[in-house]
Design an enzyme around this catalytic site. Structure first.
Site, PDB file in Angstrom:
ATOM      1  N   LYS A 105     -16.666  -6.115  31.923  1.00  0.00           N
ATOM      2  CA  LYS A 105     -17.317  -6.727  30.755  1.00  0.00           C
ATOM      3  C   LYS A 105     -16.966  -8.201  30.621  1.00  0.00           C
ATOM      4  O   LYS A 105     -17.838  -9.025  30.411  1.00  0.00           O
ATOM      5  CB  LYS A 105     -16.916  -5.967  29.486  1.00  0.00           C
ATOM      6  CG  LYS A 105     -17.589  -6.472  28.223  1.00  0.00           C
ATOM      7  CD  LYS A 105     -19.068  -6.148  28.221  1.00  0.00           C
ATOM      8  CE  LYS A 105     -19.797  -6.756  27.037  1.00  0.00           C
ATOM      9  NZ  LYS A 105     -21.242  -6.808  27.276  1.00  0.00           N
TER      10      LYS A 105
ATOM     11  N   TRP B  20      -8.614  -3.312  36.859  1.00  0.00           N
ATOM     12  CA  TRP B  20      -9.812  -3.660  37.653  1.00  0.00           C
ATOM     13  C   TRP B  20      -9.264  -4.372  38.880  1.00  0.00           C
ATOM     14  O   TRP B  20      -8.767  -5.487  38.791  1.00  0.00           O
ATOM     15  CB  TRP B  20     -10.713  -4.558  36.817  1.00  0.00           C
ATOM     16  CG  TRP B  20     -12.063  -4.832  37.401  1.00  0.00           C
ATOM     17  CD1 TRP B  20     -13.172  -4.044  37.312  1.00  0.00           C
ATOM     18  CD2 TRP B  20     -12.463  -6.003  38.126  1.00  0.00           C
ATOM     19  NE1 TRP B  20     -14.239  -4.659  37.945  1.00  0.00           N
ATOM     20  CE2 TRP B  20     -13.825  -5.859  38.451  1.00  0.00           C
ATOM     21  CE3 TRP B  20     -11.811  -7.162  38.533  1.00  0.00           C
ATOM     22  CZ2 TRP B  20     -14.546  -6.818  39.159  1.00  0.00           C
ATOM     23  CZ3 TRP B  20     -12.519  -8.120  39.244  1.00  0.00           C
ATOM     24  CH2 TRP B  20     -13.872  -7.936  39.550  1.00  0.00           C
TER      25      TRP B  20
ATOM     26  N   LYS C  92     -30.846  -6.908  34.474  1.00  0.00           N
ATOM     27  CA  LYS C  92     -30.560  -5.673  33.734  1.00  0.00           C
ATOM     28  C   LYS C  92     -30.885  -4.456  34.598  1.00  0.00           C
ATOM     29  O   LYS C  92     -30.125  -3.504  34.670  1.00  0.00           O
ATOM     30  CB  LYS C  92     -31.396  -5.673  32.450  1.00  0.00           C
ATOM     31  CG  LYS C  92     -30.754  -5.225  31.205  1.00  0.00           C
ATOM     32  CD  LYS C  92     -29.774  -6.115  30.501  1.00  0.00           C
ATOM     33  CE  LYS C  92     -28.753  -6.825  31.311  1.00  0.00           C
ATOM     34  NZ  LYS C  92     -28.036  -7.880  30.625  1.00  0.00           N
TER      35      LYS C  92
ATOM     36  N   ARG D  71     -14.386  -2.559  29.294  1.00  0.00           N
ATOM     37  CA  ARG D  71     -14.158  -3.798  30.044  1.00  0.00           C
ATOM     38  C   ARG D  71     -14.403  -3.611  31.538  1.00  0.00           C
ATOM     39  O   ARG D  71     -14.531  -4.594  32.262  1.00  0.00           O
ATOM     40  CB  ARG D  71     -12.714  -4.269  29.818  1.00  0.00           C
ATOM     41  CG  ARG D  71     -12.449  -4.719  28.391  1.00  0.00           C
ATOM     42  CD  ARG D  71     -10.976  -4.940  28.161  1.00  0.00           C
ATOM     43  NE  ARG D  71     -10.444  -6.054  28.900  1.00  0.00           N
ATOM     44  CZ  ARG D  71     -10.267  -7.276  28.414  1.00  0.00           C
ATOM     45  NH1 ARG D  71     -10.605  -7.534  27.171  1.00  0.00           N
ATOM     46  NH2 ARG D  71      -9.754  -8.238  29.143  1.00  0.00           N
TER      47      ARG D  71
ATOM     48  N   ASN E 250      -2.623  -8.590  32.699  1.00  0.00           N
ATOM     49  CA  ASN E 250      -3.997  -9.041  32.970  1.00  0.00           C
ATOM     50  C   ASN E 250      -3.891 -10.446  33.527  1.00  0.00           C
ATOM     51  O   ASN E 250      -3.141 -11.251  32.984  1.00  0.00           O
ATOM     52  CB  ASN E 250      -4.815  -9.153  31.673  1.00  0.00           C
ATOM     53  CG  ASN E 250      -5.189  -7.812  31.116  1.00  0.00           C
ATOM     54  OD1 ASN E 250      -4.835  -6.783  31.667  1.00  0.00           O
ATOM     55  ND2 ASN E 250      -5.885  -7.827  29.989  1.00  0.00           N
ATOM     56  N   GLY E 251      -4.673 -10.754  34.533  1.00  0.00           N
ATOM     57  CA  GLY E 251      -4.659 -12.106  35.088  1.00  0.00           C
ATOM     58  C   GLY E 251      -4.335 -12.066  36.568  1.00  0.00           C
ATOM     59  O   GLY E 251      -4.367 -10.989  37.192  1.00  0.00           O
TER      60      GLY E 251
ATOM     61  N   GLU F 245     -33.657 -12.180  33.643  1.00  0.00           N
ATOM     62  CA  GLU F 245     -32.832 -11.270  32.840  1.00  0.00           C
ATOM     63  C   GLU F 245     -33.283  -9.813  33.029  1.00  0.00           C
ATOM     64  O   GLU F 245     -32.459  -8.910  33.142  1.00  0.00           O
ATOM     65  CB  GLU F 245     -32.891 -11.694  31.357  1.00  0.00           C
ATOM     66  CG  GLU F 245     -32.182 -10.774  30.378  1.00  0.00           C
ATOM     67  CD  GLU F 245     -30.700 -10.576  30.662  1.00  0.00           C
ATOM     68  OE1 GLU F 245     -30.125 -11.270  31.514  1.00  0.00           O
ATOM     69  OE2 GLU F 245     -30.122  -9.678  30.037  1.00  0.00           O
TER      70      GLU F 245
ATOM     71  N   CYS G 192      -9.163  -5.964  33.566  1.00  0.00           N
ATOM     72  CA  CYS G 192      -8.039  -5.175  33.053  1.00  0.00           C
ATOM     73  C   CYS G 192      -7.959  -5.241  31.522  1.00  0.00           C
ATOM     74  O   CYS G 192      -8.368  -6.222  30.915  1.00  0.00           O
ATOM     75  CB  CYS G 192      -6.737  -5.710  33.621  1.00  0.00           C
ATOM     76  SG  CYS G 192      -6.733  -5.804  35.405  1.00  0.00           S
TER      77      CYS G 192
ATOM     78  N   HIS H  88     -44.624 -18.494  47.924  1.00  0.00           N
ATOM     79  CA  HIS H  88     -43.933 -19.412  48.832  1.00  0.00           C
ATOM     80  C   HIS H  88     -42.854 -18.685  49.639  1.00  0.00           C
ATOM     81  O   HIS H  88     -41.788 -19.239  49.894  1.00  0.00           O
ATOM     82  CB  HIS H  88     -43.329 -20.583  48.046  1.00  0.00           C
ATOM     83  CG  HIS H  88     -44.358 -21.405  47.344  1.00  0.00           C
ATOM     84  ND1 HIS H  88     -45.282 -22.178  48.012  1.00  0.00           N
ATOM     85  CD2 HIS H  88     -44.639 -21.550  46.019  1.00  0.00           C
ATOM     86  CE1 HIS H  88     -46.074 -22.773  47.143  1.00  0.00           C
ATOM     87  NE2 HIS H  88     -45.719 -22.399  45.925  1.00  0.00           N
TER      88      HIS H  88
ATOM     89  N   GLU I  73     -28.280  -4.090  37.551  1.00  0.00           N
ATOM     90  CA  GLU I  73     -26.898  -3.718  37.241  1.00  0.00           C
ATOM     91  C   GLU I  73     -26.762  -2.301  36.706  1.00  0.00           C
ATOM     92  O   GLU I  73     -25.744  -1.663  36.948  1.00  0.00           O
ATOM     93  CB  GLU I  73     -26.216  -4.743  36.331  1.00  0.00           C
ATOM     94  CG  GLU I  73     -26.744  -4.850  34.940  1.00  0.00           C
ATOM     95  CD  GLU I  73     -26.068  -5.973  34.147  1.00  0.00           C
ATOM     96  OE1 GLU I  73     -24.880  -6.224  34.325  1.00  0.00           O
ATOM     97  OE2 GLU I  73     -26.757  -6.584  33.325  1.00  0.00           O
TER      98      GLU I  73
HETATM   99  C1  F6R Z   1     -24.872  -8.916  32.447  1.00  0.00           C
HETATM  100  C2  F6R Z   1     -23.658  -9.443  31.870  1.00  0.00           C
HETATM  101  C3  F6R Z   1     -22.979 -10.576  32.561  1.00  0.00           C
HETATM  102  C4  F6R Z   1     -22.408 -11.571  31.538  1.00  0.00           C
HETATM  103  C5  F6R Z   1     -21.590 -12.650  32.262  1.00  0.00           C
HETATM  104  C6  F6R Z   1     -21.090 -13.724  31.306  1.00  0.00           C
HETATM  105  O1  F6R Z   1     -25.429  -7.910  31.674  1.00  0.00           O
HETATM  106  O2  F6R Z   1     -23.194  -8.973  30.868  1.00  0.00           O
HETATM  107  O3  F6R Z   1     -23.833 -11.212  33.443  1.00  0.00           O
HETATM  108  O4  F6R Z   1     -23.453 -12.135  30.828  1.00  0.00           O
HETATM  109  O5  F6R Z   1     -20.503 -12.059  32.902  1.00  0.00           O
HETATM  110  O6  F6R Z   1     -20.290 -13.167  30.308  1.00  0.00           O
HETATM  111  P1  F6R Z   1     -19.969 -13.946  28.978  1.00  0.00           P
HETATM  112  O7  F6R Z   1     -21.231 -14.083  28.212  1.00  0.00           O
HETATM  113  O8  F6R Z   1     -18.965 -13.080  28.276  1.00  0.00           O
HETATM  114  O9  F6R Z   1     -19.420 -15.278  29.362  1.00  0.00           O
END
Ligand code: F6R
Length: 591
Positions: free
Chosen positions: A586, A71, A468, A27, A97-98, A464, A2, A487, A471
């Site tokens: 985000k 959200w 990427k 976000r 938010n929360g 990674e 949110c 394995h 997602e």
């Molecule tokens: C993936 C992504 C998430 C963040 C994770 C941690 O592209 O962005 O996996 O890396 O939610 O977020 P932070 O770094 O803000 O703690």
């Protein structure tokens, strides 16, 4: 997650609030809403994008209001569950938010007292509690209401006919933007960029009353002084600058991000981390998601350059089982500084007497308040939900930290520093290879599954690369240590299962070639990521993405950028909403 914004001043509030909501879209959200106060409250909300809300809500007259992107946690995305939420009189509106943990008990109590609820949300108890305690003083009613609430919140309360907005925070960030005859309240800086660069970062437990020309902050019922900070991010930093997507802009910003981040560390008079009483005999690095992958790269870097054992752990797991001696140097990595799992692990470590160092991108974020020390990365605002430039900047912090305390001889250390400083050019060379990478993406986009494999320091980059791809393109992708594929996962190899293999020029090279042959023998197509000048790989792989030559320890940087572009162009080919993938947020502020 949110996002919230409030405005009070001498301008029309509606366009400012809708503009703020548009800048909070990054976000991640599923519904949004706005409330404006005159003699009465006008509320417009729905499970729609901000752009649609702006089109369907009528022009509202008023210079004070609040708005929210939701959200969903409690209750599906719908008009009735969207914020703002109202009390029974329709005069008190709240955005939140929360998570309110004890909302069910509070709701039952309020219902038994005659309050009527319309939504499934936890938030709705807040306006009803404020209504219950309101006796002509909104701030006192908010204080009384929050005494009953257990959980996390950043709230803004708007009441018809009240001269000010009241806001409060606990375990959820909230800032005040100070303008000229106008003030703002927001969950984060991008919401108010373009209006002001003067901000106050509220502390835990703060309650604030904001009018157009005043800000009064109190804590535990006592008025406290506040400190103004200047924000270095500009409105342009948070715009697309002609790129089709934020993520593409952010990928292309990486040479600049490396320069800025390293530039700051190199020019600093002191090492970026004060090791103080930690003996540097061992290190623990905690993080989630992409930041965890940076932690895994960090493990290799530090073990190689400092020759000490390093544990890289998922913060979400560490909170439940992990332990660390107080003498271990403890680092948490978090772009947003607000990830609930990471903050929980930090608090646990602090309680156990550990000194925690935070590596983050966001000034004033919760992680910086819990940490003993903060190392900032200079990525600038990262708007795309999927992290790109912040990951590369996190690696810079780890390289610099490790080089600062390395046990290498001076010559080797200096030559590595020289190579580190050349990384912006090397990354630019990868970016210049965009057309070739997008060709590979056209091929990859036809599949529904993929493996990413790497060894050594590039195992983390396989993870990674897979994250990427999954997602943003919605292709199911798994990152694997190349040696582990046989394995079990070999059972899945077939012409429908492409394998993206990261081939580094280090001691893993020969083993990787063997792994590629094994994969090919089982019918899977192979896309290899390999250094320029590798003559062998072209004969083994179906296609090759070349990256410039760098010292093996820096290979994660060029390989990551190539895989970011591969994921981007694959997602584009599949027509995905790349900057805002479904179901993602985000900053993940819930456990
Ligand atoms: C993936 C992504 C998430 C963040 C994770 C941690 O592209 O962005 O996996 O890396 O939610 O977020 P932070 O770094 O803000 O703690």
């Amino acid at each position: 997650m949110c996002g919230i914004i409030g405005y009070i001043g001498d301008k029309q509030a509606q366009p400012i609030l809708l503009g703020g909501l548009a800048r909070l879209e990054y976000r991640g959200y599923d519904s949004c809403g706005v409330a404006l106060a005159g003699g009465t409250l006008e509320v417009y909300k729905d499970a729609v994008r901000v752009e649609k809300l702006a089109k369907v809500s009528p022009q509202l007259d008023g210079t004070v209001g609040i708005a929210h992107t939701r959200w969903a946690t409690h209750g599906e995305p719908s008009r009735v569950n969207a914020h703002p939420h109202l009390d029974c009189t329709g005069k008190i509106a709240v955005v939140h938010n929360g998570v309110i943990n004890n909302y069910q008990r509070l709701k039952q109590q309020l219902i038994s007292e005659g309050h009527k609820f319309v939504s499934e949300t936890d938030t709705e108890v807040i306006p009803h509690l404020i209504e219950k305690y309101y006796e002509g003083d909104l701030e006192k009613a908010v204080e009384a209401a929050l005494r009953e609430v257990e959980g996390s919140y950043a709230i803004i309360v708007l009441m018809a006919d009240e001269p000010g907005l009241v806001a409060a925070r606990k375990d959820s960030p909230l800032i005040i933007g100070i303008g000229d005859r106008e003030n703002f309240i927001a969950s984060d800086v991008p919401a108010i960029l373009g209006h002001t660069d003067r901000v106050i970062y509220l502390e835990e437990g703060d309650i604030v009353v904001v009018t157009g020309d005043s800000v009064r902050v109190s804590r535990d019922g006592v008025e406290v002084d506040w400190k103004e900070h200047k924000v270095s991010w500009s409105v342009e930093d948070a715009q697309k600058a002609g790129y089709e997507h934020f993520i593409l802009k952010e990928i292309h910003e990486q040479p600049r991000v490396i320069r800025d981040t390293l530039g700051e560390y190199i020019s600093a008079a002191e090492p970026i981390v004060d090791v103080a009483d930690t003996s540097l005999e061992s290190m623990l690095i905690l993080a989630c998601g992409t930041s965890y992958h940076a932690a895994l790269v960090g493990k290799y870097i530090v073990e190689e350059l400092l020759r000490i054992p390093v544990r890289a752990e998922l913060a979400s797991e560490f909170s439940y089982h992990g332990q660390s001696p107080a003498t271990t140097m403890t680092i948490v990595i978090t772009q947003s500084g607000e990830t609930a799992d990471t903050l929980k692990a930090m608090k646990k470590l602090k309680e156990a007497g550990c000194r925690v160092i935070a590596v983050t991108n966001v000034v004033g974020s919760s992680a910086t308040r819990i940490a003993e020390q903060t190392v900032y990365i200079r990525a600038g605002p990262e708007i795309s939900v999927a992290a790109t430039k912040s990951f590369i900047a996190q690696l810079m912090a780890l390289y610099w930290l490790a080089l600062s305390y390395s046990v290498l001889d001076m010559r080797t250390r200096d030559s590595l520093i020289m190579e580190l400083r050349q990384l912006p050019e090397k990354v630019q060379q990868v970016l210049n290879n965009e057309d070739m990478i997008s060709e590979c993406a056209r091929y990859l986009s036809k599949y529904e599954n993929a493996f990413f494999i790497g060894r050594g320091i590039n195992f983390a980059i396989a993870l990674e690369g897979a994250l990427k791809l999954k997602e943003i393109s919605y292709i199911h992708a798994e990152g694997y240590a190349a040696g582990e594929l046989k394995h079990g996962p070999f059972a899945l190899l077939s012409p429908d299962m492409p394998v993206i293999a990261i081939v580094a020029q280090d001691n893993t090279y020969e083993a990787m070639l063997t792994n590629i042959k094994e994969v090919k023998a089982r019918g899977s197509p192979v896309i290899a990521l390999a250094e320029e000048g590798d003559e062998v790989i072209g004969e083994l792989a179906d296609s090759v993405i070349t990256v410039p030559q760098v010292a093996p320890i820096f290979s994660p940087v060029v390989n990551t950028v190539a895989l970011q572009l591969l994921a981007y162009y694959t997602a584009k080919q599949r027509g995905c909403p790349i900057d805002f993938p479904r179901n993602l947020a985000k900053s993940v502020t819930v456990e």
